[in-house]
Design a protein around this motif. Sequence first.
Motif, PDB file in Angstrom:
ATOM      1  N   ALA A 199      -0.317  -4.267   4.219  1.00 48.69           N
ATOM      2  CA  ALA A 199       0.426  -3.223   4.961  1.00 48.69           C
ATOM      3  C   ALA A 199       1.627  -4.027   5.602  1.00 48.69           C
ATOM      4  O   ALA A 199       1.571  -4.999   6.741  1.00 48.69           O
ATOM      5  CB  ALA A 199      -0.071  -2.564   6.017  1.00 48.69           C
TER       6      ALA A 199
ATOM      7  N   ASP B 131      -2.167   5.005  10.597  1.00 44.58           N
ATOM      8  CA  ASP B 131      -1.069   4.730   9.354  1.00 44.58           C
ATOM      9  C   ASP B 131      -0.154   5.503   9.780  1.00 44.58           C
ATOM     10  O   ASP B 131      -0.269   6.766   9.710  1.00 44.58           O
ATOM     11  CB  ASP B 131      -1.942   4.621   8.100  1.00 44.58           C
TER      12      ASP B 131
ATOM     13  N   ARG C  58      -3.564  -1.725   4.877  1.00 44.62           N
ATOM     14  CA  ARG C  58      -3.775  -0.508   4.791  1.00 44.62           C
ATOM     15  C   ARG C  58      -4.996  -0.128   3.990  1.00 44.62           C
ATOM     16  O   ARG C  58      -5.125  -0.518   2.798  1.00 44.62           O
ATOM     17  CB  ARG C  58      -2.524   0.219   3.814  1.00 44.62           C
TER      18      ARG C  58
END
Length: 339
Positions: free
Chosen positions: A48, A125, A58
């Motif tokens: 990520a 996220d 992620r």
Amino acid sequence: MKTNAERFRNETGSEWYLTADTPEVTQRYLDQLGFLLPAERILATTVAGEGNMNLALRVFTDRRHFILKQSRPWVAKFPDLAAPVNRILVERDYQSITTENRQLSGHSPELLKADPANFALLMEDLGGAKDLSAVYQEKESLSDRELEDMLRYLSILHQLPVDDFPANRELRRLNHAHMFDLPFRPDNGFPLDALYPGLAKVARPFQYDEKLRAVALELGEIYLSDGPHLVHGDFYPGSLMSDKGHLYVIDGEFAHPGRPAFDLGVLTAHLSLAGATASQMEMIGKLYDPPGDFDASLANSFCQIEIMRRLIGIAQLPLPLSLDERQKRLDVARSALLN
């Protein structure tokens, strides 16, 4: 030679060295942590962002997706460069403070779980949000709304109490070396020509400038000393994300009790390097509401140091500047610092 996984285990005592290409290890880790739901399975793990300091993954499961961060006893991008592994705990504390503040919470990803024993954080996220590093390129620009959010965020942050917040001195010393010391030393060993052909020659006069070095070290001492306000410590486009114009602030591992002039100086430097408009530069003075002890002159000095170290230091930016343009920027920054 030890692998990074062996180094991590030996130096931290943790058995959980997480990487993007070992989702099965992440599955076992999150199972033992009790974070996954019953029968929840990890489908994929990807890197990520392009952060320098920490691993950021992620994680996609069959139920949801989230961010997993883990710090190492070194800088993720430069494994030979040692760094305090407990910086992730400073980020945890910063996330806790900002998410608990009503005015800042909307600009902070939610902290889902912290695992101090394994130097890991699990966080929301942000999905479609993208970091603002693209603003250095001529085809991208910062919106007025994003800049307004940045300045209002700092105005609120710099009013927060710093009681019991970690001094974060180890990480500050590392940052100090790369901001106030090494860029101004001829023996720093930086491969500048590999970073940008011809840059070593441009940097040389500034590396041998004793007056400049003295000013830089004096500013560095101010940076290292504790201050009365909470500062983010790395408030630049790489630590800022935007989702359809809405600002998010991440990567609080450099946070410390310090001087608001540092945050504002760093932000101003990056706005200048990114080619912000004259009206946007004027917005800084209009929209930033400083605490009563704010030192505008100190903010300007931090700004000039940040410009110089980003041009002749190891932490380069994707700037579309020629050598001549870099030289001129350096000359202007040096003059501002010494005069």
